[in-house]
Design an enzyme around this catalytic site. Structure first.
Site, PDB file in Angstrom:
ATOM      1  NE  ARG A 275      -0.556  -0.092   4.978  1.00 46.23           N
ATOM      2  CZ  ARG A 275      -1.138   0.040   6.166  1.00 46.23           C
ATOM      3  NH1 ARG A 275      -2.445   0.257   6.254  1.00 46.23           N
ATOM      4  NH2 ARG A 275      -0.434  -0.051   7.278  1.00 46.23           N
TER       5      ARG A 275
ATOM      6  CB  CYS B  64       5.217  10.077  -6.083  1.00 45.49           C
ATOM      7  SG  CYS B  64       6.116  11.633  -6.007  1.00 45.49           S
TER       8      CYS B  64
ATOM      9  CD  GLU C 220      -2.079   3.950  10.026  1.00 43.00           C
ATOM     10  OE1 GLU C 220      -1.303   3.238   9.373  1.00 43.00           O
ATOM     11  OE2 GLU C 220      -2.504   3.629  11.145  1.00 43.00           O
TER      12      GLU C 220
ATOM     13  CD  GLU D 194      -6.388   2.091  11.921  1.00 43.43           C
ATOM     14  OE1 GLU D 194      -5.372   1.470  12.285  1.00 43.43           O
ATOM     15  OE2 GLU D 194      -6.618   2.386  10.727  1.00 43.43           O
TER      16      GLU D 194
ATOM     17  CD  GLU E  19      -3.298  -4.616   8.684  1.00 43.79           C
ATOM     18  OE1 GLU E  19      -4.513  -4.624   8.946  1.00 43.79           O
ATOM     19  OE2 GLU E  19      -2.629  -3.569   8.529  1.00 43.79           O
TER      20      GLU E  19
ATOM     21  CG  MET F 115      -0.262 -13.595  12.266  1.00 43.31           C
ATOM     22  SD  MET F 115      -1.169 -15.092  12.746  1.00 43.31           S
ATOM     23  CE  MET F 115      -0.418 -15.423  14.355  1.00 43.31           C
TER      24      MET F 115
END
Lengths: 652, 652, 652
Positions: free
Chosen positions: C106, C110, C145, C316, C364, C366
């Site tokens: 991900r 730029c 993020e 989150e 993700e 885990m």
């Protein structure tokens, strides 16, 4: 005879011209005689391709000269301007990962790029023609710190072409190269010189012989690059001293060979920066954080004096905290003065401080100068002032004698063992340096010399640990020395990076009759204790078969020969720890009829002509009255303070 | 039945032909039967494109054969010559950073490059056609150490094309791939197989399913590359043993799958080099620096025997210091002999030393041989001589039986947990190896096997810690074993690298009725103590819900189930430390009616047919009289010296 | 007034549509009010170029809304699909080594690529137009993020062009840039803006002023990228809250400037992951491995509240083990609940857990959720349930007041000292955080604020350690605060990254009349003890000359001024260790008439309006009866259990 002088590095282009005159006056007032200028100023000397602007430099030189200062003019080739890099983008060096190293700092040029070399010819010619006869210009510095920031090696197309030519010139036929390198191994055989590659990005390690030749080639390219400048300067500025400022702990090119083409060597001495960045453990670094390693400066002084065949300078002397070490502490009070005398004791013609005034901008804005950015004196200023007053009285003339002791330090050996350490901590620099520290702890003055006949002939004591290969005439010269200590690993390769046919030490067997039949490297914690001597081998040990002419002088705890001897020649079969090294030094000094003063960790001595200098690297005073045996001190007292310096004339 | 033999690796191309005959005579005199040659000699066999020169090799084989030696001929494909690399520059592998890995050492080829593969077909065909029927040629080695220097993975255009094809063949539709990989996550969905990329240089970690498939693909490329050579050799040289020399601690391709296409496996055993380069702490490395890790060699012997379906060799046995570990100490006296017997005890057909004579040039010039570079015996020589004398008397025939204990070691699991450790120190290799050492400390002989039905069926004890996924028929076969120990993490993924729909252990719930509901990884220093047992979980712990058919055999200090049981099947809910592992081994051995000899750190045992071998890795002698219970020793004494070996026939 | 709410992150595209309705029902049943969706779903929203498929999203929103849930819709621009990356391959960011950062995870874009920005305009417009007026949509999250995985900086051609324009806009003339950067140094002068390069891959460090401007530019590019989305959303979805989810310990762009263009800030809080990945020593990490650093969450809450000008969320919240830290332990029982209340105490409008159900596939897999992959409740579920019941009773409305204490945290300073640490461990983040922890140990509630006038005006206490440069109006505003603490290094640069002409602290000399004449950095183990106070300076010390208006409040053991004072303004001349910092905090709090509760390592307090919250990060209960002084608790008991939370209303 000329007296030893003080100098300073100055950047008129960084400051309003209105400041120059006052700066010059204050320099002179401080006791400065010499000013280095110009070495990074290309963008001001030639703001656009072919458009020179030398007027400001002429004015600066006049101002300095007018104030009674002598000028060292630097060639600006370490910092090609942007228009030049854009004109020939392939002049940029290529790193070992294959990436161009871009414009935006300094040293962004490949030593093998002929186009760039021609541009350097041009700017150096123009400068030398313009200023070569100026009465204020007494010396020239070529470029600046060749090789800094790992720039000796470049993996560019230009370097590849030049390396192929270099190999062709050296070997004549590709068959000779294949044989010398042992290319039959792993089918690395080449059919022509055009098949040669640079030894980077190989799947696993490249052939060590290939790597060593590439290092030799890269070193030669630096020497050739410098030669072009020196030749031009000699033509246009005859009679001036041509120097280059080398660095500390830097071995990527052969400094002796480059030095041979200069009039004098110089180096840039940063005791605190080098200590912080160096290999000592944390306890050592804490202990000496404000004074530097007690032997580091002296080692380089003793090396560069021999690089300059007796003539040498400190071109940049640390005056306070620098900006480039992991941590940058302030110097102890007195340390700048002590470092200055260390250089004079080793015969420096000039000690020049870097820099006059701290620049408040760009990369080195946190690097202290003699002046603060606001032009007030920084702490180093006062110490320089004191030295200037003292040397005016002392009238020191330097001229270090040929020392009784010669320690061989060889660049090719550093490359060889860097390529093939065989044990992770087998560092040639560290090995040689350990021997240096031992003889310096004994109070002896040393020449650090190349493995050349004239450098070792007729010495009282020659030490040559770890010298990877030895020529016949070097071996012959060693025979003229009183005492010689070889090993470990001395003579263990041919110059082609092969194991000698009759095993190590190859031709040195003519000195000590033995054969090294096998070796091992030892991880930290593993050691081989000596028998009947303090200490042990660590890092490296050898099994040695003495021939009929050699005797076993000492053995290891396992009974194997540890020290071999044939007359005045010794061979040491391992890497000695400090205890063993001190014991060995004591024995060998006795043999060579040299005193062992056992100075301990902090006190140091250097003899210079009739004068003996003492230095106290401890943080407490030290009583030296016994050492000086009632001689009259020309400087200092018998209680030598922290960072103290004492000088007296030895009775002859 | 054939007797176990000694061999040596030899490079006639490195030496003057005049030496060959004497070398062959001395080999035979030493007791060597087998000589491996030719595996790096492409540049001599084909000095220019299409120009073969096999005559020298024919003479070399004749000389060896004439002296009574048998020859293993290596294909030279690990070292393509320069002219070949220049002819097809895109044959070079591309590293994960996108850089070509250049000519200048070895293994500079991409396994996916069809052009290079065809060149290999050509040279292998020519060699096999020429020498395949030679009476002196008894075996072939394909290439050399596949994957050495991280060469299994290549990120080249050729690899990308081949990977896309591989994915298309595996998944049929891109939708199936998207579903298997879970590409809906982060919008990684692909519209066609042509959109697939290699999983390097992504912004953050690539999809683990993508990475696992790339690893499977890369492994398959190695297997396919080898198959082409094996097929050619079988055609032209029927009846000869085809081998490949694998390495230690190397998991980048599936050795079982490659081994399945060979006649016998082989590996290159360097106990000191591997110890130095391995993961043990400094104290361990110091303790065993001259003998090697007491279990490391045996683990690989037990692994490669199963890779070779019972037939295996040591192709390269360390004879003294090597050149490639961080430190390279000498072997203890007797170690070379002890290592040789360890291999024979594990059923090796041949133990072959690397190399005959130390080469004084190129990359491996510091690698010891049986001879020094000056042709005198090195220390290993004498030990080989002793072994040769002894085995002539002992007439050992090897043939290790199927062991009671099978330890599952799975390459895909190593890839899976390397991709997703979840805790930084969760290493599959270390986990399996910890179990191996525990059963070996108990004195048991073990087969290290793939997760395949026939490998585990009907065993007395099967251990399968950390096996990431399990097939139905493997689960079925486990049911035929007496005792099975699973966990931690066993069955915690599907083969598509997803968490099983009904949670771990997926299909293995048919063995032990439980569900792993959550897990955690533990930093060093954190642990979960066991209740009523010594030791603790470290690194990893699981929370387990037992189903109605399973019982809780032991709990952790916090009351959570630690060891679950259903009949003879156990599930361990964490990574056991050594104390817990020994306690667990003791309990499980008792259950399986296997003895626990509790040998401690230095003494080791291996049974081979009727013979029991004992080895002493300590630096002091050890009294083994109690262990051998009065049996008559065929080799050694009841006081087993350091590096000592004892052999006796167990009463049946 | 709105009450504080719970939320959850949900990925309908990951699950069978048949599950959605039941999921929504269970969320609502658990007490969840808010659901974030859509932020990684581009490949499902636009499976091929221009082919939109929004129907499924419409159905998902309807299902959630129908169940009584409010939706936060994310723009999917953090995960451009493969067809888009293939359409414009130059949209990929280029890393500092010059390599494209490929598709496959991900954030592969730029920020300077105009083509990609236009694609984002398009998809955001389409989504906002479609769903902007949906009654279930109450908020939007832009992208995800920003900057994660080091993606703020890109060294692409697009970035180079944009940087040149940015410089031209900032400086107007190249001469102004040369002067500001000090490009005369090392001949770095440029003749036009087109000669500017990006500051990567230079031979040695690039000019710090160049690097700082590149960081400012890169930050501005993120702000501009976000602005385009925010503008589009405001047009099509008026009245909805626009948020972005920031990260912890992330300083590569200026969060205040980006936050200024949002309606509210949000951040992603992973206490255990951040602790493991952070800089604390092993003992600290072991101690808090299951609860997190007691101050880390609060610091970020106090920062992001000010980034959002009072409005902020936790977007989150860690619900159990994550997958991305070096080790990923389980949370202590009660920790998820405690973290939730920490956020509410700091005024969070929403605390939203990541994620609803653990995904069994992809990167993700885990990462724990509130549900296990098999849809059963994971441990976090029960704690959320408890919080939901409690807050229904407590009816918390948040609304944290302006705190008495403001701690200045400045992104440009983080860049400046990252570029020029001068001592290896001079970390601006650590310095500010050390002051934060000290005031929090004192029991004070703090605002973490930008160096802007309105943020500090009229505060009781302002702390501004290490602020690299200060504007005139900021200095003026500081004069309105009661007590101000500056230093070390505060005001030591101009905004052009030069040393101020009159030396540090530059314009702040108007507050405390002094001059910093020199500085040093100190290696670990070196320190300068304070005289008459506990503790010492470590890492950094300064020599200060007080002017006539300033007094020396405390000195170091060597007699040099350590704490300077002019009225209520203090200057600290070094980096204080914890003991010195606590002593200093105590003194300064007294001065500012603020209590010092000396809470010690584990107990923490936060005031929110009339409510005081207490948190116990210890693993044992703690008696808090003295602290609460008989007040009636609205939550918790006077014996505060491990991970316990207590709330009471302070008497006014």
């Amino acid at each position: 005879m000329a007296f030893q002088k003080l100098g300073v590095c100055y950047y008129p282009e960084h400051w309003d011209e209105a400041l120059w005159r006052e700066d010059a006056r204050r320099m002179r007032g401080l006791g400065i005689s010499i000013v280095r200028i110009g070495e990074f100023a290309w963008s001001r000397l030639e703001p656009a391709d072919g458009r020179y602007d030398f007027d400001w430099l002429a004015r600066a030189i006049d101002v300095l000269h007018g104030a009674g200062l002598e000028v060292v003019l630097g060639t600006p080739t370490a910092t090609p301007p942007k228009w030049l890099a854009d004109k020939m983008p392939d002049m940029l060096p290529i790193d070992a990962q294959g990436r161009p190293r871009k414009f935006g700092s300094r040293r962004h040029y490949c030593f093998s790029h002929e186009g760039y070399a021609r541009e350097c010819d041009r700017i150096v010619s123009a400068l030398a023609e313009t200023f070569g006869a100026h009465p204020g210009v007494v010396a020239w510095q070529t470029d600046n710190e060749y090789g800094c920031h790992d720039t000796v090696e470049s993996y560019s197309p230009a370097a590849l072409r030049a390396f192929r030519d270099w190999c062709a010139a050296k070997y004549g036929t590709i068959g000779a190269l294949n044989a010398a390198w042992g290319n039959v191994f792993w089918s690395m055989e080449l059919a022509s010189f055009d098949e040669i590659e640079l030894p980077n990005l190989t799947v696993t390690e490249a052939n060590p012989a290939h790597r060593l030749d590439f290092q030799r080639f890269s070193s030669d390219q630096v020497v050739a690059f410098n030669r072009r400048q020196a030749d031009i300067i000699r033509r246009f500025s005859p009679g001036r001293t041509i120097l280059h400022n080398f660095m500390g702990s830097f071995t990527a090119f052969d400094h002796y060979r480059l030095g041979a083409e200069l009039d004098a060597a110089a180096w840039d001495s940063y005791p605190l920066g080098f200590l912080e960045r160096g290999r000592h453990d944390d306890a050592f670094k804490l202990r000496y954080m404000r004074v530097g390693d007690p032997d580091y400066q002296a080692f380089h002084h003793d090396l560069y004096r021999n690089c300059g065949r007796g003539r040498w300078w400190v071109m940049e002397q640390q005056p306070g905290p620098v900006n480039w070490a992991p941590w940058n502490p302030a110097a102890a009070k007195g340390a700048v003065r002590m470092w200055t005398y260390e250089a004079f004791a080793a015969g420096a013609e000039v000690v020049s401080y870097f820099r006059w005034r701290q620049a408040p901008f760009a990369q080195e804005q946190m690097h202290a100068g003699l002046l603060r950015p606001d032009s007030q004196p920084a702490p180093g200023f006062g110490e320089v002032e004191q030295v200037a007053r003292e040397i005016e009285r002392l009238r020191l003339s330097g001229g270090a004698d040929r020392a009784d002791v010669a320690l061989v330090f060889d660049y090719e050996s550093a490359w060889a063992w860097g390529i093939e350490p065989q044990g992770q901590d087998f560092s040639y620099d560290e090995l040689v340096y350990a021997f240096y520290c031992a003889v310096r702890r004994a109070g002896l003055s040393v020449d650090v010399v190349p493995p050349m006949a004239e450098a070792v002939a007729n010495r009282r004591l020659v030490l040559a640990p770890g010298l990877f290969a030895a020529s016949e005439d070097f071996v012959a010269a060693l025979k003229t020395a009183d005492i010689v200590l070889l090993g470990p690993r001395t003579g263990s390769k041919t110059f082609d990076f092969q194991i000698p046919a009759q095993l190590p030490p190859g031709p040195l067997r003519a000195l000590v009759d033995l054969k090294v039949t096998r070796v091992e490297s030892l991880r930290p914690g593993a050691s081989i204790r000596a028998h009947g001597l303090p200490g042990a081998f660590e890092r490296w040990r050898e099994w040695v078969e003495p021939g009929p002419n050699a005797g076993v002088e000492a053995v290891a705890a396992d009974g194997e020969p540890a020290l071999l001897r044939q007359g005045g020649r010794y061979y040491l079969a391992g890497w000695p720890d400090e205890a063993l090294l001190d014991a060995l030094t004591s024995r060998i000094c006795g043999e060579a009829e040299l005193p062992n003063l056992a100075l301990g960790p902090d006190l140091r001595i250097r003899d210079c002509g009739p004068l003996r200098y003492l230095f106290n690297y401890a943080s407490k005073p030290r009583d030296i009255s016994q050492l000086i045996e009632g001689a009259e001190l020309r400087l200092g007292g018998s209680e030598l303070e922290a960072c103290g310096v004492a000088i007296y004339e030895r009775p002859t």
